[in-house]
Design an enzyme around this catalytic site. Structure first.
Site, PDB file in Angstrom:
ATOM      1  CE  LYS A 184      -1.990 -16.069  24.698  1.00 49.02           C
ATOM      2  NZ  LYS A 184      -1.290 -15.528  24.912  1.00 49.02           N
ATOM      3  NE  ARG A 219      -2.160 -14.081  19.602  1.00 52.04           N
ATOM      4  CZ  ARG A 219      -2.521 -13.286  20.828  1.00 52.04           C
ATOM      5  NH1 ARG A 219      -1.437 -12.012  21.302  1.00 52.04           N
ATOM      6  NH2 ARG A 219      -3.795 -13.262  22.029  1.00 52.04           N
ATOM      7  CD  GLU A 226       6.945 -12.885  24.414  1.00 45.56           C
ATOM      8  OE1 GLU A 226       5.636 -12.276  24.783  1.00 45.56           O
ATOM      9  OE2 GLU A 226       7.199 -13.521  23.652  1.00 45.56           O
TER      10      GLU A 226
HETATM   11  C1  LIG Z   1      -0.562 -13.904  24.888  1.00 49.72           C
HETATM   12  C2  LIG Z   1       0.711 -13.718  24.770  1.00 49.72           C
HETATM   13  C3  LIG Z   1       1.245 -11.967  24.898  1.00 49.72           C
HETATM   14  C4  LIG Z   1      -0.077 -11.255  25.095  1.00 49.72           C
HETATM   15  O1  LIG Z   1      -0.476 -11.237  23.978  1.00 49.72           O
HETATM   16  P1  LIG Z   1      -2.181  -9.773  23.758  1.00 49.72           P
HETATM   17  O2  LIG Z   1      -2.670 -10.208  22.816  1.00 49.72           O
HETATM   18  O3  LIG Z   1      -2.156  -8.450  23.891  1.00 49.72           O
HETATM   19  O4  LIG Z   1      -3.031 -10.209  25.144  1.00 49.72           O
HETATM   20  C5  LIG Z   1       2.027 -12.155  25.030  1.00 49.72           C
HETATM   21  N1  LIG Z   1       3.391 -12.598  25.026  1.00 49.72           N
HETATM   22  C6  LIG Z   1       3.259 -13.881  25.338  1.00 49.72           C
HETATM   23  C7  LIG Z   1       3.961 -14.782  25.683  1.00 49.72           C
HETATM   24  C8  LIG Z   1       1.816 -14.412  25.091  1.00 49.72           C
HETATM   25  O5  LIG Z   1       1.068 -15.454  25.056  1.00 49.72           O
END
Ligand SMILES: *Cc1c(COP(=O)(O)O)cnc(C)c1O
Length: 341
Positions: free
Chosen positions: A184, A82, A220
């Site tokens: 991210k 990622r 989300e």
């Molecule tokens: C990090 C993150 C998540 C959760 O991801 P995981 O890999 O399960 O920790 C969900 N939404 C956003 C916007 C994030 O930055």
């Protein structure tokens, strides 16, 4: 190895400096070998790319002590992959995925004394990140970068068990179609701060973001993906190009199908159909699953049948199975658990 003298069961989710961190620098088109250092300070130019134009990406994962006393991490290869995608989208050099996993392993090993013991509910949070480090004033990608990994012990996300939360439908947008919602990047969080502070001021725990283009579909929250359980026991998760591909969510989909024999649907979820679901949760590394009891849409309440007292029964099963896998109580799928020592 002697553990640090820390009151593990009373830790919060806050930064605590640990002994070692990993640092590698990118210069003249190449990453150096990388080192573990005790120096927790970053020294960069006042004009560094990250400070001017927010060129930074990050990851988050955890190290756990399993029931049989091993220190493990959960699917770090997916965090590595990622971060590769995040870096590419922000015109940053890729830190190779195998080196990412190695850096995580080295950093956790060096801080093994800070990995909370099994049963404490606490874990060692791992934060890999990368930023543009040389001076940038004309708008362009930096030429030099720093990749770092630090760790910090964190307490159980929910002290005394997970109580369902109340969230609101947010009038701000998190991510544009064709934007950066799927990577991210720190910038996605900077712009969500106003929305979350406002939500808290209004008495809500989190924001539900809808798709920016039509405001009809569930995306989300600021930092967690949604899972829904239908009345006939299916797991439904929103599909969109502008949500962050949560590793917890993808793991829960696998657990639902392969361990619990559930049907799994990853598809567009219209806000209109949300009142039909039996259970709702938010998933991410920090809490694994936070149950949602109520969603408020401009004064109109959606109350899930699972209520405000406890996780819904299916959510609870998903939670118990995934945390069981992480803690070594339940056999993990091939490749999910990276043993550190
Ligand atoms: C990090 C993150 C998540 C959760 O991801 P995981 O890999 O399960 O920790 C969900 N939404 C956003 C916007 C994030 O930055």
């Amino acid at each position: 190895m002697e553990k640090k003298n820390i009151d593990w069961s009373n830790l919060g989710f806050a930064y605590m400096k640990t002994d070692y961190r990993y640092v590698s620098n990118f210069k003249d088109g190449a990453w150096d070998d990388g080192i573990l250092t005790q120096d927790d300070m970053v020294t960069i130019s006042e004009c560094a790319g990250v400070l001017q134009y927010s060129q930074s990406v990050f990851e988050g994962l955890k190290a756990y002590t399993t029931e049989d006393g091993r220190i493990v991490t959960f699917r770090p290869d997916l965090n590595a992959e990622r971060m590769v995608n995040s870096a590419k989208r922000l015109e940053m050099p890729v830190f190779p995925a195998d080196r990412f996993v190695d850096a995580v392993v080295q950093t956790v090993k060096a801080n093994a004394a800070y990995v909370p013991p099994y049963g404490s509910g606490a874990t060692l949070y791992i934060r890999p990140y990368m930023f543009g480090s040389n001076p940038v004033i004309g708008v362009k990608p930096a030429d030099e970068y720093q990749f770092r990994v630090f760790t910090t012990p964190v307490g159980p996300y929910f002290k005394g068990g997970a109580k369902p939360i109340t969230i609101r439908v947010c009038d701000f947008d998190r991510a544009a179609p064709h934007g950066t919602g799927h990577i991210k990047a720190g910038l996605n969080y900077a712009m969500s701060l106003h929305a979350i502070v406002d939500a808290h001021n209004q008495g809500f725990d989190e924001n539900m973001y809808l798709d920016a283009a039509t405001r009809t579909k569930v995306e989300e929250t600021g930092g967690a993906n949604f899972i829904f359980i239908t009345k006939d026991n299916k797991l439904v998760t929103p599909k969109s190009n502008s949500i962050l591909p949560s590793i917890t969510r993808r793991s829960l989909e696998y657990v639902a199908e392969k361990y619990l024999g559930m049907e799994v649907e990853e598809r567009e979820v219209f806000f209109e159909e949300v009142p039909e679901f039996a259970e709702c949760g938010l998933c991410g590394t920090a809490a694994v699953i936070s149950p949602v009891g109520k969603i408020v849409d401009h004064g109109k309440e959606i109350c899930f049948p699972s209520g405000m007292e406890a996780m819904g029964p299916v959510t609870q099963k998903l939670y118990d199975t995934l945390t069981g896998i992480q803690m070594g109580r339940i056999e993990a799928p091939e490749g999910w658990i990276k043993v550190i020592e």
